[in-house]
Motif scaffolding. Structure first.
Motif, PDB file in Angstrom:
ATOM      1  N   LEU A 161       0.728  -1.235  -0.064  1.00 21.53           N
ATOM      2  CA  LEU A 161       0.063   0.042  -0.041  1.00 21.53           C
ATOM      3  C   LEU A 161       0.891   1.194  -0.053  1.00 21.53           C
ATOM      4  O   LEU A 161       0.533   2.213  -0.500  1.00 21.53           O
ATOM      5  N   ALA A 162       1.957   1.334   0.757  1.00 23.37           N
ATOM      6  CA  ALA A 162       2.697   2.376   0.874  1.00 23.37           C
ATOM      7  C   ALA A 162       3.547   2.623  -0.468  1.00 23.37           C
ATOM      8  O   ALA A 162       3.728   3.820  -0.813  1.00 23.37           O
ATOM      9  N   ILE A 163       3.696   1.459  -1.178  1.00 25.60           N
ATOM     10  CA  ILE A 163       4.546   1.977  -2.512  1.00 25.60           C
ATOM     11  C   ILE A 163       3.662   2.187  -3.859  1.00 25.60           C
ATOM     12  O   ILE A 163       4.158   2.502  -4.748  1.00 25.60           O
ATOM     13  N   ALA A 164       2.355   1.981  -3.452  1.00 26.78           N
ATOM     14  CA  ALA A 164       1.502   1.842  -4.447  1.00 26.78           C
ATOM     15  C   ALA A 164       1.512   3.217  -5.413  1.00 26.78           C
ATOM     16  O   ALA A 164       1.584   3.043  -6.653  1.00 26.78           O
ATOM     17  N   LEU A 165       1.617   4.387  -4.952  1.00 30.14           N
ATOM     18  CA  LEU A 165       1.684   5.565  -5.582  1.00 30.14           C
ATOM     19  C   LEU A 165       3.054   6.013  -6.037  1.00 30.14           C
ATOM     20  O   LEU A 165       3.269   6.974  -6.318  1.00 30.14           O
ATOM     21  N   ARG A 166       4.034   5.193  -5.621  1.00 28.03           N
ATOM     22  CA  ARG A 166       5.617   5.598  -5.803  1.00 28.03           C
ATOM     23  C   ARG A 166       5.819   6.804  -5.140  1.00 28.03           C
ATOM     24  O   ARG A 166       6.212   7.933  -5.878  1.00 28.03           O
ATOM     25  N   PRO A 167       5.817   6.998  -3.778  1.00 25.42           N
ATOM     26  CA  PRO A 167       5.863   8.459  -3.007  1.00 25.42           C
ATOM     27  C   PRO A 167       7.503   8.406  -2.967  1.00 25.42           C
ATOM     28  O   PRO A 167       8.396   7.608  -3.362  1.00 25.42           O
ATOM     29  N   ALA A 168       7.749   9.553  -2.743  1.00 27.36           N
ATOM     30  CA  ALA A 168       9.200   9.979  -2.545  1.00 27.36           C
ATOM     31  C   ALA A 168       9.859   9.709  -1.420  1.00 27.36           C
ATOM     32  O   ALA A 168      10.926   9.318  -1.123  1.00 27.36           O
ATOM     33  N   VAL A 169       8.977   9.529  -0.274  1.00 23.31           N
ATOM     34  CA  VAL A 169       9.442   9.273   1.001  1.00 23.31           C
ATOM     35  C   VAL A 169       8.397   8.134   1.574  1.00 23.31           C
ATOM     36  O   VAL A 169       7.358   8.284   1.579  1.00 23.31           O
ATOM     37  N   ILE A 170       9.183   7.157   2.160  1.00 21.54           N
ATOM     38  CA  ILE A 170       8.158   6.271   2.999  1.00 21.54           C
ATOM     39  C   ILE A 170       8.906   6.194   4.612  1.00 21.54           C
ATOM     40  O   ILE A 170       9.868   6.241   4.714  1.00 21.54           O
ATOM     41  N   VAL A 171       7.948   6.367   4.956  1.00 14.38           N
ATOM     42  CA  VAL A 171       8.037   6.492   6.735  1.00 14.38           C
ATOM     43  C   VAL A 171       7.373   5.169   7.361  1.00 14.38           C
ATOM     44  O   VAL A 171       6.236   4.763   7.176  1.00 14.38           O
ATOM     45  N   ALA A 172       8.510   4.263   7.771  1.00 15.52           N
ATOM     46  CA  ALA A 172       8.255   2.791   8.349  1.00 15.52           C
ATOM     47  C   ALA A 172       8.249   2.937   9.829  1.00 15.52           C
ATOM     48  O   ALA A 172       9.486   2.874  10.324  1.00 15.52           O
ATOM     49  N   ASP A 173       7.436   2.769  10.686  1.00 12.42           N
ATOM     50  CA  ASP A 173       7.345   2.628  11.867  1.00 12.42           C
ATOM     51  C   ASP A 173       7.310   1.337  12.586  1.00 12.42           C
ATOM     52  O   ASP A 173       6.474   0.626  12.643  1.00 12.42           O
ATOM     53  N   GLU A 174       8.683   0.566  13.031  1.00  9.31           N
ATOM     54  CA  GLU A 174       8.964  -0.487  13.353  1.00  9.31           C
ATOM     55  C   GLU A 174       7.793  -1.227  12.699  1.00  9.31           C
ATOM     56  O   GLU A 174       7.155  -2.183  13.164  1.00  9.31           O
ATOM     57  N   PRO A 175       8.368  -1.723  11.372  1.00  9.76           N
ATOM     58  CA  PRO A 175       7.437  -2.468  10.493  1.00  9.76           C
ATOM     59  C   PRO A 175       7.521  -4.110  11.052  1.00  9.76           C
ATOM     60  O   PRO A 175       6.813  -4.861  10.387  1.00  9.76           O
ATOM     61  N   THR A 176       8.605  -4.375  11.710  1.00 13.69           N
ATOM     62  CA  THR A 176       8.788  -5.793  12.118  1.00 13.69           C
ATOM     63  C   THR A 176       8.754  -6.136  13.430  1.00 13.69           C
ATOM     64  O   THR A 176       8.947  -7.110  13.729  1.00 13.69           O
TER      65      THR A 176
END
Ligand code: ATP
Ligand code: MG
Lengths: 312, 332
Positions: A161-176
């Protein structure tokens, strides 16, 4: 030209006992395609910083001051409709705790569809299938509901979902953080692969210095709402300048004596009262008289790093 | 899915079976012999008194009470399934089923409409109160509604009756249709019936609106705090879409459970309203039957009550998987 510039970010929460200063005067630049890791112990303000970047702080919290510049727009002060257009399209979030991040009554496919619809972007099953494939999921996931997926699969859906629109910045909060070690590595690999693919810059929040070292270009260390050190991974491990960073690295599990848990004695200070000096001083082995009375300012070091310490 | 259906239907049948058995057992477990009591009452009233033992035996034989308990039980079950509930004592020989069936449309019409109306309006109101940018005026207006829900419906009914029926007589205060009217399938009949339903219906709606609104507001506020709302915001969805398609939609799920429970309790839900307004529904008939010690009518209505609860639960079980995929998964 940086992809994202954060200048003097301060975030406060109004609480019954007073104002909680969760993030204080945090500044950093993110180069296009750069991977920045944010580490720090629980409560140090990592999530608050991450959510501020999309202006997702909810009452009773608010961004008290500072700028978050993306494409020349200050996210901290953007209008609701401008924000809506930027979210997901220019800056996307992979939330902490993907367990409940997906709407339980919608299929995963529908959660992609409403993202595309909100931005007037071309969607369609083929596009969704491609996105799912890029995070290692089969096309059938689009027809499934969140409760039919494992934690790791849900996290992958969130990344897609986060990459769906090819953003310039991805903020990942403790994804794991809620996943087992093997799945953790797989998810980070996936994140790395898609990040390289679309060329986005990433802010990755975590507290595992070891995992972070494998992922990030630079690491920022947060303590009690402040960014106390920011440096390239190699430098920070070779020559940690802030005493807190050193203690974090020293507390990494190694092959030391059995039954000895290395840690940092003491507790972080309350965020309710502003100490005049360095907030780490009460726990700092190197604290001098100056540290308890004067707040250290951020200093730029030769290698490009920054540190907030009188002694560094 | 078929297995799920069969299990649910089986469950409903089981509930009915247990309810029937309890219904059979309770009068027989009560202290005292109803036949001898009846005869004693007759003789006390100066009725004919012959050989008491002989009269009692005759009466037992007529009521089938002389047969073994197991036979009585099977006969009772068989009769119940055919909806043969015996005959009324008070208005002998009218069958109980006839009395019950005559009251049913009134109760379903009045209480069904009132319950659905307060569910829809109350949930709507509650959702609007939870809207982050709800106007202050709305919160102000909602206050009396919430306060009203603390007043029992029968008190509201009496107050409404005094205000709109007597002080300012615009609406009828008793009965289900205009006195002496010959019911026809025409507009005048419908209007007359509707007019008679307004006051009892209004007292139920006013008294339950606040409960629905408060419950809904709480649910929506809870849902809006969920992680998936945050992600929906991060996806750039509009505030309106998040509120309606994510917030209200998900908050309605438990409201539906409540609605099904309320509908199941319809028959007994507002007996006092029917009594106050002399409304010819089941509740009123139950009240009259209790007054007349008409055991079989009471028993028949109690049975209908269990039946309607079982049916409402079955309906909920059948509809819920359609609106909540998590339930569908557990049931597959
Ligand atoms: N809604 C809130 N109201 C009051 N205080 C809050 C609220 N949310 C966060 N805080 C405070 O802000 C501080 C930072 O919280 P934050 O969630 O950013 O920490 P974190 O570094 O992400 O921790 P973790 O590793 O546990 O996720 C905490 O001290 C917390 O008490
Ligand atoms: Mg956090």
């Amino acid at each position: 030209m940086s992809a994202l510039a954060v200048r003097g970010l301060c975030v406060e929460f109004a609480s019954a006992r007073g104002i909680v200063r969760a993030v204080q005067n945090v500044s950093f630049d993110l180069a296009p395609g750069e991977r920045l890791g944010l580490v720090g112990e629980s409560g140090s303000g990592k999530t608050t910083t991450a959510l501020s970047l999309l202006s997702l702080i909810r009452p009773p919290g608010r961004i008290a001051s500072g700028e978050i510049l993306l494409d020349g727009v200050d996210i901290a002060r953007a209008t609701p409709s401008a924000l809506r257009r930027m979210r997901a399209a220019r800056i996307a979030l992979v939330p902490q705790g993907a367990m409940n991040a997906l709407n339980p009554v919608l299929t995963c496919g529908a959660q992609f569809a409403d993202l595309f619809a909100a931005h007037g972007a071309p969607g369609g099953t083929a596009r969704i299938a491609k996105l799912l494939a890029s995070v290692g999921l089969g096309v059938e996931v689009a027809t499934l509901y969140p409760h039919q997926l494992s934690g790791g699969m849900k996290q992958r859906v969130c990344i897609a979902l986060a990459i769906a629109l090819r953003p310039a910045v991805i903020v990942a909060d403790e994804p794991t953080s809620a996943l087992d070690v093997i799945v953790q590595k797989q998810i980070l690999k996936t994140l790395l692969a898609v990040q390289r693919d679309i060329g986005a810059a990433v802010v990755l929040v975590g507290h595992d210095m070891g995992l972070m070292a494998q992922f990030a270009h630079r690491i920022g260390v947060m303590y009690a709402g402040r960014l106390v050190e920011l440096a390239f991974v190699r430098d920070i491990f070779a020559t940690p300048r802030h005493p807190y960073t050193r203690m974090l690295i020293d507390s990494l599990p190694g092959f030391g004596a059995r039954g000895v848990f290395k840690g940092i004695p003491g507790l972080p200070p309350s965020l309710l009262t502003a100490l005049p000096g360095c907030s780490f001083a009460p726990r700092c082995p190197r604290a001098g008289p100056r540290c308890t009375v004067e707040m250290p300012q951020t200093r730029i070091l030769e290698g490009g790093g920054e540190v907030r310490c009188h002694d560094a | 899915m078929v297995g799920y259906l069969l299990r649910r239907i089986g469950m409903a049948v089981l509930v009915m079976f247990v309810a029937l058995s309890v219904n059979f057992a309770i009068p027989r477990l009560m202290p005292g012999d109803p036949v001898e009591q009846q005869l004693a009452a007759v003789s006390a009233a100066g009725g004919q008194t012959g050989d008491m033992a002989e009269a009692a035996a005759a009466m037992r034989a007529r009521l089938g009470l002389d047969r073994p308990l197991a036979v009585q039980y099977l006969a009772f079950l068989a009769n119940s399934i055919r909806f043969d509930l015996g005959v009324s004592v008070a208005s002998y020989p009218q069958p109980v089923a006839e009395i019950v069936l005559a009251g049913l449309p009134w109760t379903i019409g009045l209480l069904g409409t009132a319950t659905l109306l307060s569910f829809v309006v109350g949930s709507l109101l509650g959702a609007m109160l939870a809207w982050p940018r709800a106007p202050k005026l709305l919160k102000f207006l909602a206050l009396p509604v919430v306060v009203l829900s603390a007043v029992p419906y029968f008190i509201l009914g009496i107050v409404l009756m005094a205000l709109l029926g007597i002080l300012w007589p615009v609406l009828p205060v008793a009965g289900g249709y205009p006195f002496g009217m010959v019911p026809n399938a025409d507009f005048a009949t419908a209007l007359g019936i509707a007019k008679h339903g307004v006051l009892p219906g209004l007292s139920i709606v006013l008294a339950s609106l606040g409960t629905w609104a408060v419950a809904m507001r709480g649910m929506v506020v809870g849902v809006l705090g969920e992680d998936y709302i945050m992600l929906a915001e991060a996806k750039g969805l509009s505030e309106r879409r998040i509120f309606l398609a994510y917030g209200v939609r998900n908050a309605l799920l438990p409201q539906f459970t409540q609605l099904a429970l309320k509908l199941g309790l319809l028959v007994s839900g507002a007996i006092l309203v029917e009594v106050i307004f002399a409304y010819p529904g089941i509740g009123y008939r139950l009240y009259v039957a209790i007054g007349q010690k008409d055991v079989f009518v009471v028993q028949g209505i109690v049975m209908l009550l269990s039946l309607s609860i079982a049916l409402a639960m079955l309906l909920l079980d059948l509809i819920y998987p359609l609106i909540d995929p998590r339930v569908a998964a557990r049931s597959a």
